[in-house]
Design an enzyme around this catalytic site. Structure first.
Site, PDB file in Angstrom:
ATOM      1  N   TRP A 120      12.867 -41.126  65.702  1.00  0.00           N
ATOM      2  CA  TRP A 120      14.314 -40.872  65.662  1.00  0.00           C
ATOM      3  C   TRP A 120      14.457 -39.519  66.337  1.00  0.00           C
ATOM      4  O   TRP A 120      14.082 -38.501  65.772  1.00  0.00           O
ATOM      5  CB  TRP A 120      14.751 -40.847  64.199  1.00  0.00           C
ATOM      6  CG  TRP A 120      16.228 -40.904  63.992  1.00  0.00           C
ATOM      7  CD1 TRP A 120      17.049 -41.959  64.247  1.00  0.00           C
ATOM      8  CD2 TRP A 120      17.048 -39.880  63.436  1.00  0.00           C
ATOM      9  NE1 TRP A 120      18.326 -41.645  63.882  1.00  0.00           N
ATOM     10  CE2 TRP A 120      18.370 -40.383  63.390  1.00  0.00           C
ATOM     11  CE3 TRP A 120      16.822 -38.591  62.972  1.00  0.00           C
ATOM     12  CZ2 TRP A 120      19.428 -39.636  62.902  1.00  0.00           C
ATOM     13  CZ3 TRP A 120      17.892 -37.853  62.479  1.00  0.00           C
ATOM     14  CH2 TRP A 120      19.178 -38.378  62.453  1.00  0.00           C
ATOM     15  N   HIS A 138      48.818 -32.305  48.587  1.00  0.00           N
ATOM     16  CA  HIS A 138      48.657 -30.983  49.213  1.00  0.00           C
ATOM     17  C   HIS A 138      48.301 -31.087  50.688  1.00  0.00           C
ATOM     18  O   HIS A 138      47.808 -30.124  51.265  1.00  0.00           O
ATOM     19  CB  HIS A 138      47.603 -30.177  48.454  1.00  0.00           C
ATOM     20  CG  HIS A 138      48.006 -29.873  47.046  1.00  0.00           C
ATOM     21  ND1 HIS A 138      49.024 -29.018  46.729  1.00  0.00           N
ATOM     22  CD2 HIS A 138      47.548 -30.364  45.874  1.00  0.00           C
ATOM     23  CE1 HIS A 138      49.176 -28.962  45.420  1.00  0.00           C
ATOM     24  NE2 HIS A 138      48.290 -29.778  44.878  1.00  0.00           N
ATOM     25  N   CYS A 187      11.040 -39.781  61.080  1.00  0.00           N
ATOM     26  CA  CYS A 187      10.339 -40.766  61.887  1.00  0.00           C
ATOM     27  C   CYS A 187       9.277 -41.374  60.991  1.00  0.00           C
ATOM     28  O   CYS A 187       9.047 -40.898  59.887  1.00  0.00           O
ATOM     29  CB  CYS A 187       9.681 -40.105  63.080  1.00  0.00           C
ATOM     30  SG  CYS A 187      10.802 -39.047  63.998  1.00  0.00           S
ATOM     31  N   ARG A 203      13.012 -45.555  59.093  1.00  0.00           N
ATOM     32  CA  ARG A 203      12.979 -44.088  59.129  1.00  0.00           C
ATOM     33  C   ARG A 203      13.247 -43.537  60.521  1.00  0.00           C
ATOM     34  O   ARG A 203      13.338 -42.343  60.716  1.00  0.00           O
ATOM     35  CB  ARG A 203      11.605 -43.604  58.670  1.00  0.00           C
ATOM     36  CG  ARG A 203      11.349 -43.828  57.208  1.00  0.00           C
ATOM     37  CD  ARG A 203       9.966 -43.339  56.879  1.00  0.00           C
ATOM     38  NE  ARG A 203       9.839 -41.951  57.225  1.00  0.00           N
ATOM     39  CZ  ARG A 203       9.898 -40.955  56.382  1.00  0.00           C
ATOM     40  NH1 ARG A 203      10.092 -41.206  55.121  1.00  0.00           N
ATOM     41  NH2 ARG A 203       9.756 -39.718  56.777  1.00  0.00           N
ATOM     42  N   ASN A 212       5.892 -36.116  62.726  1.00  0.00           N
ATOM     43  CA  ASN A 212       7.242 -36.059  62.152  1.00  0.00           C
ATOM     44  C   ASN A 212       7.543 -34.594  61.882  1.00  0.00           C
ATOM     45  O   ASN A 212       6.667 -33.869  61.407  1.00  0.00           O
ATOM     46  CB  ASN A 212       7.305 -36.792  60.804  1.00  0.00           C
ATOM     47  CG  ASN A 212       7.170 -38.283  60.953  1.00  0.00           C
ATOM     48  OD1 ASN A 212       7.212 -38.805  62.054  1.00  0.00           O
ATOM     49  ND2 ASN A 212       6.997 -38.961  59.833  1.00  0.00           N
ATOM     50  N   GLY A 213       8.783 -34.204  62.085  1.00  0.00           N
ATOM     51  CA  GLY A 213       9.146 -32.817  61.795  1.00  0.00           C
ATOM     52  C   GLY A 213       9.554 -32.106  63.069  1.00  0.00           C
ATOM     53  O   GLY A 213       9.794 -32.741  64.106  1.00  0.00           O
ATOM     54  N   LYS A 248      29.673 -44.667  51.677  1.00  0.00           N
ATOM     55  CA  LYS A 248      29.069 -45.979  51.972  1.00  0.00           C
ATOM     56  C   LYS A 248      29.829 -46.643  53.110  1.00  0.00           C
ATOM     57  O   LYS A 248      29.226 -47.190  54.026  1.00  0.00           O
ATOM     58  CB  LYS A 248      29.103 -46.910  50.757  1.00  0.00           C
ATOM     59  CG  LYS A 248      28.133 -46.621  49.656  1.00  0.00           C
ATOM     60  CD  LYS A 248      26.690 -46.971  49.948  1.00  0.00           C
ATOM     61  CE  LYS A 248      25.978 -45.764  50.502  1.00  0.00           C
ATOM     62  NZ  LYS A 248      25.380 -44.875  49.557  1.00  0.00           N
ATOM     63  N   LYS A 284      16.319 -42.638  56.659  1.00  0.00           N
ATOM     64  CA  LYS A 284      15.987 -42.439  55.254  1.00  0.00           C
ATOM     65  C   LYS A 284      15.081 -41.225  55.132  1.00  0.00           C
ATOM     66  O   LYS A 284      14.231 -40.995  55.951  1.00  0.00           O
ATOM     67  CB  LYS A 284      15.261 -43.690  54.776  1.00  0.00           C
ATOM     68  CG  LYS A 284      15.203 -43.846  53.302  1.00  0.00           C
ATOM     69  CD  LYS A 284      16.302 -44.746  52.818  1.00  0.00           C
ATOM     70  CE  LYS A 284      16.243 -44.876  51.319  1.00  0.00           C
ATOM     71  NZ  LYS A 284      17.558 -45.226  50.795  1.00  0.00           N
ATOM     72  N   GLU A 303      31.417 -41.395  46.957  1.00  0.00           N
ATOM     73  CA  GLU A 303      30.337 -42.319  47.291  1.00  0.00           C
ATOM     74  C   GLU A 303      30.897 -43.557  48.002  1.00  0.00           C
ATOM     75  O   GLU A 303      30.275 -44.067  48.940  1.00  0.00           O
ATOM     76  CB  GLU A 303      29.577 -42.697  46.010  1.00  0.00           C
ATOM     77  CG  GLU A 303      28.510 -43.757  46.159  1.00  0.00           C
ATOM     78  CD  GLU A 303      27.366 -43.383  47.106  1.00  0.00           C
ATOM     79  OE1 GLU A 303      27.340 -42.257  47.634  1.00  0.00           O
ATOM     80  OE2 GLU A 303      26.502 -44.250  47.329  1.00  0.00           O
ATOM     81  N   GLU A 313      29.139 -44.865  56.498  1.00  0.00           N
ATOM     82  CA  GLU A 313      27.777 -44.883  57.040  1.00  0.00           C
ATOM     83  C   GLU A 313      27.336 -46.270  57.480  1.00  0.00           C
ATOM     84  O   GLU A 313      26.535 -46.381  58.396  1.00  0.00           O
ATOM     85  CB  GLU A 313      26.762 -44.242  56.083  1.00  0.00           C
ATOM     86  CG  GLU A 313      26.406 -45.024  54.869  1.00  0.00           C
ATOM     87  CD  GLU A 313      25.377 -44.314  54.001  1.00  0.00           C
ATOM     88  OE1 GLU A 313      24.464 -43.690  54.534  1.00  0.00           O
ATOM     89  OE2 GLU A 313      25.498 -44.406  52.767  1.00  0.00           O
TER      90      GLU A 313
HETATM   91  C1  F6R Z   1      23.422 -42.299  51.730  1.00  0.00           C
HETATM   92  C2  F6R Z   1      22.081 -41.791  51.549  1.00  0.00           C
HETATM   93  C3  F6R Z   1      21.846 -40.334  51.776  1.00  0.00           C
HETATM   94  C4  F6R Z   1      20.841 -39.817  50.740  1.00  0.00           C
HETATM   95  C5  F6R Z   1      20.468 -38.359  51.048  1.00  0.00           C
HETATM   96  C6  F6R Z   1      19.502 -37.802  50.033  1.00  0.00           C
HETATM   97  O1  F6R Z   1      23.508 -43.656  51.438  1.00  0.00           O
HETATM   98  O2  F6R Z   1      21.190 -42.525  51.247  1.00  0.00           O
HETATM   99  O3  F6R Z   1      23.025 -39.607  51.737  1.00  0.00           O
HETATM  100  O4  F6R Z   1      21.403 -39.932  49.471  1.00  0.00           O
HETATM  101  O5  F6R Z   1      19.919 -38.272  52.333  1.00  0.00           O
HETATM  102  O6  F6R Z   1      18.313 -38.525  50.024  1.00  0.00           O
HETATM  103  P1  F6R Z   1      17.316 -38.456  48.805  1.00  0.00           P
HETATM  104  O7  F6R Z   1      18.013 -39.067  47.635  1.00  0.00           O
HETATM  105  O8  F6R Z   1      16.128 -39.252  49.242  1.00  0.00           O
HETATM  106  O9  F6R Z   1      17.011 -37.021  48.558  1.00  0.00           O
END
Ligand code: F6R
Length: 617
Positions: free
Chosen positions: A74, A505, A2, A27, A100-101, A486, A612, A482, A489
Site C-alpha cells: 500500500w 449551530h 502492507c 493490508r 513494512n513501515g 462506516k 487494516k 461510527e 469508508e
Molecule cells: C474503521 C477501522 C479503523 C480502526 C482504526 C484502529 O472501520 O477499522 O478506524 O478502528 O484504524 O485500528 P485498531 O483497532 O486495530 O487499533
C-alpha cells in the site's frame, strides 16, 4: 499497512507465499511481489503493480525454491508501479528485501548510495535497505550482522524480511514498530506480518519485539537484539481456527463479520459475568480493590472506530463507576505532551493491537509511570503484550471496516465499567441489572440482524444521495460517529456525524431534501428532547431515518396517528439497559453502510485508501 510473508523449509515456497499474500492482501493491495531462492543459485524476483491476480498471472509456470519472501503493498514512498513493488534487490541481485513501515532518513541513505555510484531503480525507501545490506554483507560477515548494521542506521519504522542468494537456507527478519510474527512448522518456518498468513500451516507462533531480529531456518529460529545480544522467545498456540479466516460462502468478510456478532459477543462475555457478586470477572486485569478505589479518572485511547468505542466506553464507565472518564484519539494524545496522572487509569482500545499511534501512546504513558489496561482483540499483539488487559475474543476481523470488534469493544468496556463500578459505588441490584443486560446482548443483536432486509432497502435509498448526516447525543453520539465512519469508508458516500444539539449551530444550513439524516435515538430520558431536534430536520424536509428503540418507534406511530409520522424510515432495535444501547443501535448502521456499498458496487472489504492496522504515521 502492507503485508509480508516468508517461508523457508522443505516445500516449494511460491504457492505458500501466494496463498499467504492473499490472506494479507487486505493490508495493502496496490502492488505485490515475491523473491524465491532458486535451487541452482540466485534469486528469482517477480513483482507487479495492481491486485494480486496480476502477480499471479505474471508468475512463471515453474518457480522452484524452498526459501522466499513476498509482499503486498500500500504505497507510501513512490507510486504503485512494478519498479516500486517489493521485493527490492541490490544491484547484483544477491539480496532481496520486503519492508513494512517508513524509513524516515531515506534521503540521507539514498544520497550516500548515489554518491557511491549506486543506480537506484525505483523511488522507495526500501530499495536503499537492499543496497546497504548487500554492501554490509561482505565476505566473512554473517547476513544477520549485515542486517543489524544497516538497521542500526535506520530512523523510522520497519518490519523487514531479507533473503540472501548466498544463504538460501535462511531468512533474516526484524521489527521496529511494524509486526513480524514467526510461525513454527514441521521442518519449516514461516514469517508474516499477520497470523492470517500463517494459520493454514501452523498454530505455533512467536511475535518479535521492537528492536529484535530473528534468523529463521527450516529447523527453527533464534532471536537477538540489534546489539547482537541473544534474546529468548517462546512460541505460543493461537486459538483462531482456519475457518474463521474464510468467507464461508459470503460475498464479503464485512457481512460475514456483521452476522457473526452474536457469537463474538458470547465469546467476549463468556466466563466474565459473576451473578453471585453481580460483577464482571476480568482475568487479565490485575487491579486490586484498593487500586480501583484510588482511581480518580479514566482516560481511554484509541484510533478511528476504536476511538469511537472508547468514547462510548468512557460514558459507561463514568455513569456506572461515577469516575470522571473521557476518550481521546491516541494519535492526538501522543503528540500533545499530555500530563500523565498517577491516579488515573489509562485504557488503550485496539482491534489489531498494532496501531502505531495507540502503541506509542501506551508506551508514553508507561514511560511516565502511568498504568495502562489494553482492550485488544489480537492475542499476543504488541499492545496486548505491553499491558495487562482484556482480550475481546471476537475472532479474526479480516474486513478492513471494523464491525464485530466494535460491538465486542463496547461489551468489553461495559464489563470493565461494571467491574470498576462494583468496587466503587454501584450497588448489587444495579450490578445485577447490568449483568442481565450484558447477558441478553447476543440474542438481542441476533434479533436486530433479522431485520437486514428492511435495512437493505433503506441503504439503497441512502446510496442514491451524495451525502448523509448522522446525529445523536450522549449515548447516541458515538454511535452516530461510527455510523458515519462506516458509511463513508465502505460506500464513499460523504457522511458527517454531529451531536444532535449542535445541528442548530451551523450544519442545519446543509439539511435539504437531498441530505438524508440518520437520527440515533436511544430510549432514554433524552428521547423527548431528541425528538424535538428531529423536528428541525423535518422542517427543512431532510429525509429522516430513525435508528431507535421501542419508545422512539411509539412516538413516531403516535405522531402518525394524528397526521404525519416523525420519520421517513424507522429501524427499531430491542429495548435494553440504557448503558448498553450503543451495542444494539450500531448494528443497523453497519448493515446500512454495507448495503449502501453493495448498491454502489464498491468492494466493502477493501475500501480505497484504507488498510487494516495502521502501523505507520
Ligand atoms: C474503521 C477501522 C479503523 C480502526 C482504526 C484502529 O472501520 O477499522 O478506524 O478502528 O484504524 O485500528 P485498531 O483497532 O486495530 O487499533
Amino acid at each position: 499497512m502492507c503485508g509480508i510473508v516468508g517461508y523457508v523449509g522443505r516445500r516449494d515456497c511460491a504457492p505458500i507465499l501466494m496463498e499467504g499474500l492473499a490472506r494479507v492482501e487486505y493490508r495493502g493491495y496496490d502492488s505485490a511481489g515475491l523473491a524465491v531462492a532458486a535451487p541452482r543459485g540466485g534469486l528469482r524476483v517477480v513483482k507487479r503493480a495492481g491486485r494480486l491476480a496480476r502477480l499471479h498471472d505474471a508468475l512463471p509456470r515453474r518457480l522452484a525454491g524452498r526459501a522466499g519472501i513476498a509482499h503486498t503493498r500500500w504505497a507510501t514512498h513512490g507510486e504503485p508501479t512494478d519498479a516500486n513493488a517489493h521485493p527490492h534487490t541490490d544491484a547484483s541481485g544477491r539480496i532481496a528485501v520486503v519492508h513494512n513501515g517508513i524509513v524516515e532518513n531515506v534521503s540521507e541513505l539514498r544520497a550516500e548510495l548515489e554518491a557511491d555510484g549506486v543506480a537506484l531503480a525505483g523511488e522507495t525507501d526500501t530499495e536503499c535497505l537492499a543496497h546497504l545490506i548487500a554492501r554490509a554483507a561482505g565476505p566473512g560477515t554473517a547476513l544477520e550482522d549485515a542486517v543489524r548494521a544497516v538497521l542500526a542506521r535506520v530512523e523510522g519504522t520497519y518490519g523487514v524480511a531479507v533473503l540472501d542468494a548466498e544463504h538460501p537456507d535462511r531468512l533474516v527478519v526484524a521489527r521496529n514498530g511494524s509486526p513480524v510474527i514467526l510461525g513454527v512448522g514441521e521442518r519449516e518456518m514461516l514469517v508474516a506480518s499477520d497470523v492470517a498468513a500463517l494459520v493454514r500451516h501452523t498454530r505455533q507462533v512467536a511475535h518479535l519485539d521492537d528492536g529484535e531480529l530473528a534468523v529463521v531456518e527450516a529447523g527453527g529460529f533464534r532471536t537477538l537484539a540489534l546489539d547482537a545480544t541473544p534474546t529468548s522467545k517462546r512460541p505460543f498456540d493461537i486459538t483462531w481456527s482456519i475457518e474463521q479466516f474464510d468467507k464461508d460462502g459470503h460475498e464479503h468478510f464485512m457481512r460475514k463479520e456483521i452476522l457473526e456478532q452474536p457469537e463474538a459477543l458470547e465469546r467476549a462475555l463468556r466466563g466474565r459475568l459473576d451473578d453471585r457478586f453481580a460483577t464482571a470477572v476480568l482475568g487479565g486485569v490485575e487491579l486490586t480493590a484498593r487500586d480501583v478505589l484510588g482511581i480518580r479518572r479514566v482516560k481511554l485511547l484509541g484510533c478511528g472506530s476504536a476511538y469511537y468505542a472508547a468514547l462510548a466506553g468512557a460514558q459507561v464507565i463514568e455513569s456506572l463507576a461515577r469516575t470522571p472518564a473521557d476518550a481521546e484519539p491516541a494519535s492526538e494524545f501522543r503528540y500533545r505532551d499530555p500530563v500523565i496522572e498517577r491516579d488515573a487509569l489509562y485504557v488503550a482500545v485496539s482491534q489489531s493491537g498494532e496501531t502505531l499511534d495507540t502503541l506509542v501512546a501506551v508506551q508514553e504513558v508507561k514511560r511516565r509511570g502511568g498504568r495502562v489496561l489494553g482492550v485488544v482483540n489480537v492475542v499476543g499483539s504488541t499492545i496486548a503484550r505491553e499491558c495487562e488487559g482484556v482480550y475481546l475474543h471476537a475472532g479474526p476481523e479480516i474486513s478492513v471496516a471494523s464491525t464485530k470488534v466494535f460491538t465486542s469493544m463496547l461489551a468489553s468496556l461495559g464489563l470493565l465499567a461494571l467491574y470498576l463500578a462494583r468496587v466503587r459505588d454501584l450497588g448489587p441490584a444495579d450490578g445485577a441489572r447490568v449483568v442481565a443486560g450484558l447477558r441478553a446482548l447476543p440474542e438481542q443483536v441476533a434479533a436486530v440482524l433479522e431485520g437486514e432486509d428492511a435495512i437493505r432497502a433503506v441503504a439503497e435509498r441512502v446510496a442514491a444521495h451524495d451525502s448523509a448526516f448522522f446525529i445523536g447525543r450522549h449515548r447516541g453520539y458515538p454511535v452516530a460517529l461510527e455510523g458515519a465512519q462506516k458509511l463513508k469508508e465502505v460506500s464513499y458516500v460523504h457522511a458527517e456525524a454531529y451531536p444532535a444539539s449542535e445541528l442548530k449551530h451551523g450544519p442545519l444550513a446543509l439539511v435539504s431534501p437531498d441530505l438524508p439524516v440518520v437520527a440515533v435515538l436511544p430510549d432514554d430520558p433524552l428521547l423527548d428532547k431528541n425528538l424535538s431536534f428531529v423536528q428541525q430536520v423535518r422542517a427543512r424536509r431532510g429525509p429522516l431515518i430513525a435508528v431507535t428503540q421501542p419508545g422512539g418507534e411509539a412516538a413516531h406511530h403516535a405522531a402518525a396517528a394524528t397526521g404525519e409520522g416523525l420519520f421517513d424510515e424507522v429501524l427499531t432495535v430491542p429495548a435494553c439497559e440504557p448503558e448498553l444501547a450503543p451495542v444494539l443501535l450500531t448494528v443497523p448502521l453497519q448493515l446500512l453502510a454495507y448495503h449502501a456499498a453493495v448498491a454502489l458496487d464498491r468492494d466493502a472489504d477493501q475500501p480505497r485508501n484504507l488498510a487494516k492496522s495502521v502501523t505507520v504515521e
